[in-house]
Scaffold this active site. Structure first.
Site, short mmCIF file in Angstrom:
data_model
loop_
_atom_site.label_atom_id
_atom_site.label_comp_id
_atom_site.label_asym_id
_atom_site.label_seq_id
_atom_site.Cartn_x
_atom_site.Cartn_y
_atom_site.Cartn_z
N CYS A 153 0.84 -1.20 0.00
CA CYS A 153 0.00 0.00 0.00
C CYS A 153 0.88 1.25 0.00
CB CYS A 153 -0.91 -0.03 1.22
SG CYS A 153 -1.69 1.54 1.60
N GLU A 154 0.62 2.16 -0.92
CA GLU A 154 1.45 3.36 -1.01
C GLU A 154 1.15 4.36 0.12
OE1 GLU A 154 -1.09 6.16 -4.10
OE2 GLU A 154 0.40 4.78 -4.91
N HIS A 155 0.07 4.14 0.85
CA HIS A 155 -0.29 5.06 1.93
C HIS A 155 0.42 4.73 3.24
CE1 HIS A 155 -4.22 5.42 -0.54
NE2 HIS A 155 -3.36 6.34 -0.92
N HIS A 156 0.63 3.43 3.50
CA HIS A 156 1.25 3.03 4.77
C HIS A 156 2.46 2.13 4.57
CE1 HIS A 156 -3.12 3.74 5.62
NE2 HIS A 156 -2.59 4.48 6.58
N HIS A 222 -5.90 -6.39 2.49
CA HIS A 222 -4.97 -5.30 2.81
C HIS A 222 -4.61 -5.35 4.29
CE1 HIS A 222 -5.52 -2.87 -1.02
NE2 HIS A 222 -6.44 -3.82 -1.12
N CYS A 224 -2.99 -3.16 5.86
CA CYS A 224 -3.15 -1.83 6.47
C CYS A 224 -4.53 -1.70 7.10
CB CYS A 224 -2.91 -0.72 5.45
SG CYS A 224 -4.02 -0.75 4.03
#
Length: 264
Positions: A153-156, A222, A224
């Site tokens: 995940c590019e966010h976390h 996911h 995350c």
């Protein structure tokens, strides 16, 4: 009184007209580049595609199918700098990077990142260059299902993993089945969102093979969402992309989903 009503009526009409009139998108950007009419040509990349290069019928080759942009590659930190950053994170987490168990961790993490994010070093379009045309006139559906993948995940920067399913109707030939799996890996081994990755897979197949239709479905869990935040494990997220014959005919979508789900 009549004049006031006429004035009010005119202002209301003018407001309604302005609401019904499509707004012209703002094409100006700080760097002077033109904003493309859609996101198909600039998946997961900061470099915009000039509007004039986008064909109306066939998706352009997404810039994300290429390797690391030159500007990023030129300023890429050294291996030593990457390991130093890992040591900083270990200290920030509250541990001692000099203790025995963590002494070699920065080097291991840097090496692991080279594999986990190896997709930045690969050109997805190159994988589909070789097409086998001697298929005895075969033009029906080709489906490769249950392709496992692991991404982040590019966010976390936390993993998400699952299965990808790809189907297409060939026109001039077919591509090696393993190449479709490699395309999935190329995009999965980058910092991603599941939605973007699904579209990227469809974009590059449409651009290179130009089939009559493409169907892509990705289902993933996911971490995350499972390990942090709401902490709900076992939740599955499904994303799809339908192009050509699959987008225009709902029966083709049903056929694709039936073939994916009905397993012996």
């Amino acid at each position: 009184m009549d004049a006031a009503l006429k004035s009010l009526s005119y202002r209301l009409t003018e407001t309604e007209d302005s609401r019904m009139t499509p707004k012209t998108p703002d094409v100006a950007r700080p760097n002077g580049a033109a904003t493309p009419p859609s996101l198909n040509g600039m998946r997961n990349d900061n470099a915009p595609v000039p509007a004039g290069e986008i064909a109306p019928e066939i998706a352009p080759l997404p810039s994300s199918a290429k390797r690391t942009p030159e500007a990023i590659a030129a300023g890429r930190p050294s291996r030593e700098e990457a390991e130093a950053a890992v040591r900083t994170l270990l200290r920030w987490a509250g541990d001692d990077p000099n203790r025995e168990g963590l002494r070699d961790t920065p080097a291991r993490v840097a090496k692991a990142y080279g594999q986990l994010f190896g997709g930045y070093e690969q050109d997805a379009d190159k994988l589909l260059e070789r097409v086998f045309e001697e298929v005895e006139g075969y033009s029906d559906i080709v489906l490769v299902r249950d392709i496992p993948f692991y991404s982040h995940c590019e966010h976390h920067m936390v993993p998400f993993m699952g299965l990808a399913h790809i189907a297409y109707y060939p026109t001039k030939g077919v591509v090696g089945l393993s190449k479709l799996a490699r395309v999935v890996d190329t995009f999965a081994r980058r910092l991603q969102t599941q939605e973007t990755m699904t579209a990227q897979i469809a974009d590059v197949i449409e651009s290179i093979l130009k089939p009559r239709g493409i169907a892509v479905m990705v289902e993933a869990e996911h971490l995350c969402m499972a390990m942090r935040g709401v902490q709900k494990a076992g939740v599955s997220t499904i994303t799809t992309q339908f192009r050509g014959a699959f987008r225009n005919d709902p029966n083709e979508q049903v056929r694709f989903l039936t073939l994916v789900r009905n397993k012996p």
